[in-house]
Design an enzyme around this catalytic site. Structure first.
Site, PDB file in Angstrom:
ATOM      1  CB  SER A 147      -0.886   0.003   1.240  1.00 15.53           C
ATOM      2  OG  SER A 147      -0.054   0.197   2.371  1.00 15.53           O
ATOM      3  CE  LYS A 148      -1.722   6.785  -2.833  1.00 14.18           C
ATOM      4  NZ  LYS A 148      -1.101   6.351  -4.058  1.00 14.18           N
ATOM      5  NE  ARG A 149       0.316   0.276   6.161  1.00  9.77           N
ATOM      6  CZ  ARG A 149       0.957  -0.877   6.314  1.00  9.77           C
ATOM      7  NH1 ARG A 149       2.044  -0.936   7.029  1.00  9.77           N
ATOM      8  NH2 ARG A 149       0.492  -1.982   5.754  1.00  9.77           N
ATOM      9  CG  HIS A 150       4.361  -1.260   2.304  1.00 12.19           C
ATOM     10  ND1 HIS A 150       3.095  -1.776   2.102  1.00 12.19           N
ATOM     11  CD2 HIS A 150       4.834  -1.838   3.424  1.00 12.19           C
ATOM     12  CE1 HIS A 150       2.825  -2.636   3.064  1.00 12.19           C
ATOM     13  NE2 HIS A 150       3.847  -2.688   3.876  1.00 12.19           N
ATOM     14  N   GLY A 151       5.230   3.114   0.629  1.00 11.48           N
ATOM     15  CA  GLY A 151       5.857   3.965  -0.376  1.00 11.48           C
ATOM     16  C   GLY A 151       5.486   3.527  -1.785  1.00 11.48           C
TER      17      GLY A 151
END
Ligand code: GLU
Length: 473
Positions: free
Chosen positions: A251-255
């Site tokens: 996800s975006k959380r992982h960049g």
């Protein structure tokens, strides 16, 4: 496979810019179609109008264009089985929904939103309780006559198992009691994903449905529909998820970003395709630089990995740096245009590219690495003195010698400069490191640059002397 004409599709919903994981699926679909000389189709699944985000379709086209994953049939290029946008096919779905009603494979459901909500809350019931499935035909007729709003639901089997073979996941089976009588058509007459995608996959003659594993749970209802229509289902292949380094769904959380964001960050389409290929497909040590035609050669749908793939940005950086190295300077120059100031002289940029391309990870690395060639850096004399153990007077003497050589040298080339300045350095009492680092810092304001004498040549005699003079005085 020899008697199947291979046709694959990517069927994004326009709910935003596709995530890089969806693009990996698109790449595999593209490779599969091309491997067998078939067609790769792009279909827009926009039946869920509430979730549609304006502009997404254009982003989808942009991604395919950027990566070179050009569809053979799409809303843009058309094709013999169009239209390729589902909301332009609504009358087609009506016809097939009626067929399901006529054969008893679907039924009218008049349950109100309120009832469904209540059901959900009181029973924690994830599935519909099939209330309307048991209405008599008289009850249905009278509700229809009264104009009561309805949806159409699939009348799934209540016993037995759905068993099927997935090209990636192997043999699978699910008890039918676990399946839900999913909605096929909403009250507004617009089909849901299940009905629309099955009808389209059939009418568009899709031979292989290769898609993300998150759609695996929808397969039993799709197989039910194929059977209800009397159609041969396509080959199914569900590709694993992309996970972040912490093994949770990427996800975006992982960049993680969309391909367009990677493009804006200076990643090359070649590197992105190559990177996505290795996410789910093992080839040698996963470090070969492969072009799309080479991937088509190597791709084997039966060898897609079953385990989830881990997204590793370091690998993308590595592949990007290798692809940058591989491109010609002229090609790199074209791709760098939006990453460098427009007033930089192309001639000079081309010279610099040749010097710095071996050290760049992305196209964004070029402008900062080349910036001092175009604007004079501010250099403190303390920074020069820090490069050697020599006094200020000795350093000045060395600079004066170097300037004289640069001014007088007849052949202003990197080789001649190297020869003459090395000779002078040997006589100066400065070590090579001391002598050349101080000149390097003086012309660039930095400790790391491409080879010093190449930098002189790019700067030109006049500018080099000017910068050394400025430090000297
Ligand atoms: N419309 C679905 C999506 O947004 C496609 C699922 C499928 O490939 O069947 O990804």
């Amino acid at each position: 496979m020899s008697d199947t004409h291979v046709r694959t599709r990517i069927a994004p919903s326009p709910t935003g810019t596709p995530h890089i994981g969806n693009t990996r699926t698109a790449l595999f679909d593209y490779l599969l179609a091309h491997k067998y000389g078939g067609e790769f189709i792009l279909r827009i699944e926009d039946t869920d109008q509430d979730r549609s985000v304006p502009g997404s379709i254009e982003k989808i086209y942009e991604i395919h264009h950027f990566l070179g994953l050009v569809p053979d049939e799409s809303p843009q290029v058309g094709g013999p089985f169009g239209p390729y946008i589902q909301t332009e096919r609504l009358d087609i779905y009506q016809k097939y929904a009626q067929l399901l009603l006529d054969t008893g494979a679907a039924y009218h459901c008049f349950c109100t939103e309120e009832r469904l909500k209540q059901l959900h809350e009181t029973n924690k019931f994830a599935k519909y309780d099939r209330f309307c499935r048991h209405l008599s035909s008289e009850e249905v007729a009278s509700k229809l006559a009264s104009g009561a709003p309805f949806v159409l639901r699939a009348k799934l089997s209540e016993t037995g198992f759905t068993v099927w073979h997935d090209l990636v996941q192997g043999k699978l089976s699910l008890p039918n009691t676990e399946c839900d009588d999913k909605v096929l058509m909403k009250t507004n007459g617009i089909p849901t994903y299940h009905l629309a995608s099955v009808v389209d996959d059939h009418l568009m003659k899709i031979s292989h449905v290769l898609r993300g594993v998150e759609w695996l749970a929808s397969t039993p209802i799709h197989l039910f529909l194929y059977e209800a229509f009397g159609w041969e289902p396509p080959v199914l292949a569900h590709v694993p998820l992309l996970l972040g380094p912490d093994k949770t769904k990427l996800s975006k959380r992982h960049g993680a970003k969309s391909v367009l964001e990677y493009a804006a960050d200076g990643y090359l389409p070649e590197a992105i395709n190559n990177f996505l290929f290795y996410l789910g497909f093992s080839y040698k040590d996963n470090s070969d630089l492969l072009t799309l035609p080479e991937m088509i050669e190597i791709f084997d749908e039966t060898k897609i990995q079953r385990q989830n793939a881990i997204f590793d940005i370091q690998r993308l950086n590595y592949l990007n740096s290798q692809w940058i190295k591989k491109l010609s300077s002229a090609d790199l120059f074209d791709r760098l245009k939006s990453f460098i100031p427009t007033d930089w002289s192309p001639e000079k940029v081309l010279q610099i590219i040749a010097l710095v391309k071996d050290r760049a990870f992305t196209l964004k690395d070029f402008a900062p690495a080349a910036e001092y060639f175009f604007s004079t850096p501010t250099v403190e004399s303390s920074a020069i003195l820090a490069q050697s153990a020599h006094s200020s007077a000795e350093t000045k003497a060395w600079f004066a010698t170097a300037i004289k050589i640069i001014e007088d040298i007849s052949d202003f080339s990197s080789t001649s400069l190297h020869e003459q300045l090395s000779e002078a350095q040997a006589a100066s009492g400065f070590s090579p490191k001391e002598a050349f680092m101080s000149l390097r810092v003086a012309i660039s304001g930095r400790n790391v640059t491409p080879p010093l004498f190449d930098c002189f040549v790019i700067l030109g005699r006049e500018e080099t002397v000017k910068r050394l003079q400025a430090v000297l005085s």
